[in-house]
Design an enzyme around this catalytic site. Structure first.
Site, mmCIF file in Angstrom:
data_model
loop_
_atom_site.group_PDB
_atom_site.id
_atom_site.type_symbol
_atom_site.label_atom_id
_atom_site.label_comp_id
_atom_site.label_asym_id
_atom_site.label_seq_id
_atom_site.Cartn_x
_atom_site.Cartn_y
_atom_site.Cartn_z
ATOM 1 N N GLY A 16 42.063 22.206 32.452
ATOM 2 C CA GLY A 16 41.842 23.593 32.855
ATOM 3 C C GLY A 16 42.492 23.829 34.207
ATOM 4 C CG PHE A 17 42.138 27.550 36.354
ATOM 5 C CD1 PHE A 17 43.360 28.142 36.638
ATOM 6 C CD2 PHE A 17 41.264 28.210 35.502
ATOM 7 C CE1 PHE A 17 43.706 29.366 36.084
ATOM 8 C CE2 PHE A 17 41.592 29.440 34.953
ATOM 9 C CZ PHE A 17 42.820 30.025 35.238
ATOM 10 N N GLY A 18 41.393 23.154 37.261
ATOM 11 C CA GLY A 18 41.316 21.988 38.134
ATOM 12 C C GLY A 18 42.263 20.892 37.667
ATOM 13 C CB VAL A 82 35.780 12.007 29.019
ATOM 14 C CG1 VAL A 82 35.063 10.985 29.898
ATOM 15 C CG2 VAL A 82 37.285 11.937 29.223
ATOM 16 C CD GLU A 177 37.055 40.757 32.894
ATOM 17 O OE1 GLU A 177 37.724 40.893 33.924
ATOM 18 O OE2 GLU A 177 36.929 39.664 32.334
ATOM 19 C CG ASP A 315 33.691 26.286 36.497
ATOM 20 O OD1 ASP A 315 34.040 26.787 37.582
ATOM 21 O OD2 ASP A 315 33.807 26.878 35.407
ATOM 22 C CB ALA A 326 40.659 30.512 38.508
ATOM 23 C CD GLN A 327 42.836 30.736 44.090
ATOM 24 O OE1 GLN A 327 42.890 29.824 44.911
ATOM 25 N NE2 GLN A 327 43.879 31.088 43.381
HETATM 26 C C1 FAD Z 1 35.321 34.102 29.782
HETATM 27 C C2 FAD Z 1 35.584 33.670 31.189
HETATM 28 C C3 FAD Z 1 36.173 34.552 32.095
HETATM 29 C C4 FAD Z 1 36.445 34.150 33.394
HETATM 30 N N1 FAD Z 1 37.044 35.035 34.256
HETATM 31 C C5 FAD Z 1 37.393 34.618 35.492
HETATM 32 C C6 FAD Z 1 38.107 35.491 36.377
HETATM 33 O O1 FAD Z 1 38.397 36.643 36.048
HETATM 34 N N2 FAD Z 1 38.476 34.997 37.601
HETATM 35 C C7 FAD Z 1 38.184 33.724 37.983
HETATM 36 O O2 FAD Z 1 38.580 33.316 39.074
HETATM 37 N N3 FAD Z 1 37.486 32.894 37.191
HETATM 38 C C8 FAD Z 1 37.093 33.305 35.956
HETATM 39 N N4 FAD Z 1 36.397 32.464 35.124
HETATM 40 C C9 FAD Z 1 35.985 31.146 35.633
HETATM 41 C C10 FAD Z 1 37.134 30.160 35.620
HETATM 42 O O3 FAD Z 1 37.809 30.212 34.383
HETATM 43 C C11 FAD Z 1 36.562 28.768 35.878
HETATM 44 O O4 FAD Z 1 35.919 28.791 37.130
HETATM 45 C C12 FAD Z 1 37.658 27.716 35.888
HETATM 46 O O5 FAD Z 1 38.269 27.650 34.624
HETATM 47 C C13 FAD Z 1 37.087 26.356 36.251
HETATM 48 O O6 FAD Z 1 38.106 25.409 36.180
HETATM 49 P P1 FAD Z 1 37.765 23.904 35.803
HETATM 50 O O7 FAD Z 1 39.051 23.148 35.856
HETATM 51 O O8 FAD Z 1 36.634 23.422 36.615
HETATM 52 O O9 FAD Z 1 37.227 23.970 34.314
HETATM 53 P P2 FAD Z 1 37.945 24.554 32.976
HETATM 54 O O10 FAD Z 1 39.060 25.460 33.332
HETATM 55 O O11 FAD Z 1 36.829 25.043 32.180
HETATM 56 O O12 FAD Z 1 38.558 23.260 32.341
HETATM 57 C C14 FAD Z 1 37.760 22.241 31.811
HETATM 58 C C15 FAD Z 1 38.660 21.285 31.062
HETATM 59 O O13 FAD Z 1 37.933 20.105 30.787
HETATM 60 C C16 FAD Z 1 38.067 19.769 29.420
HETATM 61 N N5 FAD Z 1 36.840 19.054 29.073
HETATM 62 C C17 FAD Z 1 35.574 19.473 29.114
HETATM 63 N N6 FAD Z 1 34.726 18.487 28.775
HETATM 64 C C18 FAD Z 1 35.493 17.406 28.517
HETATM 65 C C19 FAD Z 1 35.229 16.082 28.110
HETATM 66 N N7 FAD Z 1 33.984 15.634 27.929
HETATM 67 N N8 FAD Z 1 36.272 15.270 27.898
HETATM 68 C C20 FAD Z 1 37.548 15.685 28.084
HETATM 69 N N9 FAD Z 1 37.854 16.928 28.491
HETATM 70 C C21 FAD Z 1 36.843 17.761 28.711
HETATM 71 C C22 FAD Z 1 38.263 21.095 28.710
HETATM 72 O O14 FAD Z 1 38.889 20.909 27.479
HETATM 73 C C23 FAD Z 1 39.163 21.798 29.722
HETATM 74 O O15 FAD Z 1 40.494 21.400 29.555
HETATM 75 C C24 FAD Z 1 36.112 32.836 33.815
HETATM 76 C C25 FAD Z 1 35.514 31.961 32.914
HETATM 77 C C26 FAD Z 1 35.254 32.367 31.608
HETATM 78 C C27 FAD Z 1 34.619 31.415 30.630
#
Ligand code: FAD
Length: 483
Positions: A16-18, A82, A177, A315, A326-327
């Protein structure tokens, strides 16, 4: 940190973003990066609601991670969920179907994000799915359009009303939205497309247990968003806590304790999140704490006690003042990548400067040509906020081609009210239920076990790998299904 002959191995969990931004930040580093994610794509979650409501296709917001990273020669991508992290032996165990892979690491960036939370009522998930994945968005598109199709066939007044009532639970940015788009779709795109029903009569309800819409954005912007939604015909019900959900509707408890029922076939849950269960696994081994949402209370350098090279970001991390946006994930994982590079250049973890979040603001779009935005102390709403929202989202979509296609899709929808992605299939709507039924009946739907024997495992790592069960029932998967 590893010594000797092998290159420093960084494992990144999540794409994801991270995960993606952390991996990219290591592009020029003298390391081998292995990205392990249970989805093969990088998902742009903020636009999921547009997939659910037929504006964008899934490919536009979810490019394949290995294609995105194909030019980054020090990175490889492994598909797998994982299920275990062994901090002592520094291994990550993942599963693809029944295939078990154990991957060793010197540094680890955990960015597995969050799942939907039903606040202990996981049984609601069957009737009010959340919106976290491409599967969720496509299923939801099927449920929304499927309800209109069923209503067209019904000659029963009450049944029609139930089918044409859409309830979005949770008045945060996603709920706002989604409610706005369901209203726009029924008022504009579907207008005149049916013969027995009038789609513009569909009832869209946005409800929340909180007393306000968009609480994190403040009263002024929350009211602006609520006013715009009301003008579009969306009913906003606040101080309304959902206490039960079934196939035909839901029960809501008012602030004064009275309960009432809303008949609605299509319900969407966007009310809460809980961090990946991997956080708990890390916390148990390192002595870190998790908060109520399952997020790991990391140290100021985003690591966990006793493990200066294990970073928890996005997250999954609990850091005061950093929102689950996302940020937060982008800045956290970029910080972790920099810390890993500095370590390779000889910096001691003790000398790391604490992670500092730079708040770039937040936005939510309400409808075509209307959004709300907060940047520092500046708060604004309406057309210019919407233009800013469009520009920002285009900027962060991964890939030039996806940006062009997305811009074109937006042009078509915003100028003509048409939507290019109105296709639904039986599989999208029923696959999850069918898979659950198969699993509950004990039917074997996956091929036999393979266990990888990674050559680069050290003796303790190999021993840990050998100790892995061959056909486990991943706890994380159960939790994900529940959400
Ligand atoms: C519907 C929706 C709308 C949003 N709108 C906004 C917005 O407008 N602006 C904003 O800034 N933020 C928004 N967000 C929040 C933002 O998307 C998240 O804060 C951000 O994606 C967090 O990034 P992350 O890398 O922590 O997790 P994610 O982007 O959720 O990525 C998690 C990754 O981990 C993988 N994963 C999970 N569990 C496992 C596992 N056990 N084994 C292997 N892989 C795994 C997933 O497949 C994914 O690739 C929104 C979120 C949602 C759900």
């Amino acid at each position: 940190m590893s010594e000797g002959t092998h290159r420093h191995k960084v494992v990144v969990i999540g794409s994801g973003f991270g995960g993606l931004f952390g991996t990219k930040a290591l592009k020029r580093a003298d390391v081998d990066v292995t990205v392990i994610a249970k989805t093969q794509h990088h998902l742009f979650q903020p636009l999921l609601y547009q997939v659910a409501t037929g504006i964008l296709s899934e490919g536009e917001i979810a490019p394949a991670s290995r294609v995105v990273l194909r030019k980054q020669k020090n990175a490889q991508v492994l598909l797998g969920e994982v299920t275990d992290i062994d901090l002592e032996n520094r291994t990550v165990t993942s599963h693809l179907l029944d295939r078990v892979t154990v991957t060793p690491f010197d540094s680890l960036i955990v960015a597995a994000g969050a799942n939907q939370s039903y606040f202990g009522n996981d049984r609601f998930a069957e009737f009010a799915p959340g919106m976290k994945t491409i599967d969720d968005a496509l299923e939801l598109r099927g449920r929304i359009l499927g309800a209109f199709e069923q209503a067209e066939l019904s000659h029963d007044h009450d049944e029609r009303e139930r089918l044409l009532t859409f309830v979005v639970i949770g008045a945060g940015p996603t709920g706002v939205e989604l409610a706005g788009q369901i209203a726009e779709m029924s008022d504009n795109t579907l207008k005149g497309a049916f013969r027995n029903i009038d789609p513009t009569e569909a009832r869209v309800i946005l409800l929340d247990a909180a007393p306000a819409v968009l609480p994190p954005m403040g009263e002024k912007l929350g009211n602006a968003a609520a006013d715009r939604l009301r003008k579009m015909g969306v009913e906003i019900q606040l101080n309304a806590m959902v206490v039960d959900v079934d196939a035909d509707g839901l029960v809501v408890k008012e602030k004064d304790g009275t309960e009432r029922r809303i008949e609605a076939q299509c319900k969407v849950w966007s009310a809460g999140v809980s961090a990946s269960p991997l956080g708990k696994i890390i916390a148990e081994q390192s002595g870190a704490e998790v908060d109520r949402a399952g997020r790991v209370k990391v140290l100021p350098d985003l690591t966990v006690p006793g493990n200066p090279n294990v970073f928890v970001v996005g997250d999954m991390m609990a850091v005061d003042g950093v929102p689950g946006m996302a940020q937060g994930a982008i800045q956290g994982s970029t910080y972790a990548a920099k810390a890993i590079k500095a370590g390779l250049a000889g910096q001691s973890p003790a000398d790391r400067k604490p992670f500092k979040y730079f708040d770039k603001g937040s936005m939510a779009t309400v409808s075509r040509a209307s959004a709300v935005a907060k940047v520092g102390k500046l708060e604004f709403s309406g057309f210019f906020a919407w233009l800013g929202w469009l520009a920002l989202h285009l900027w962060y979509i991964v890939g030039y081609q996806n940006r062009v296609i997305t811009l074109t899709s937006w042009g078509v929808t915003f100028l003509t009210n048409k939507r290019g992605q109105m296709t639904i299939t039986e599989q999208q709507v029923y696959a999850r239920t069918a898979l659950d039924a198969l699993q509950n009946s004990g039917t074997k739907v996956i091929p036999p076990v393979h266990t990888s024997s990674p050559a680069a495992l050290s003796a303790p790592q190999a021993a840990a790998a050998a100790a892995q069960p061959t056909a486990p029932k991943p706890e994380a998967e159960k939790a994900e299904k529940a959400g």
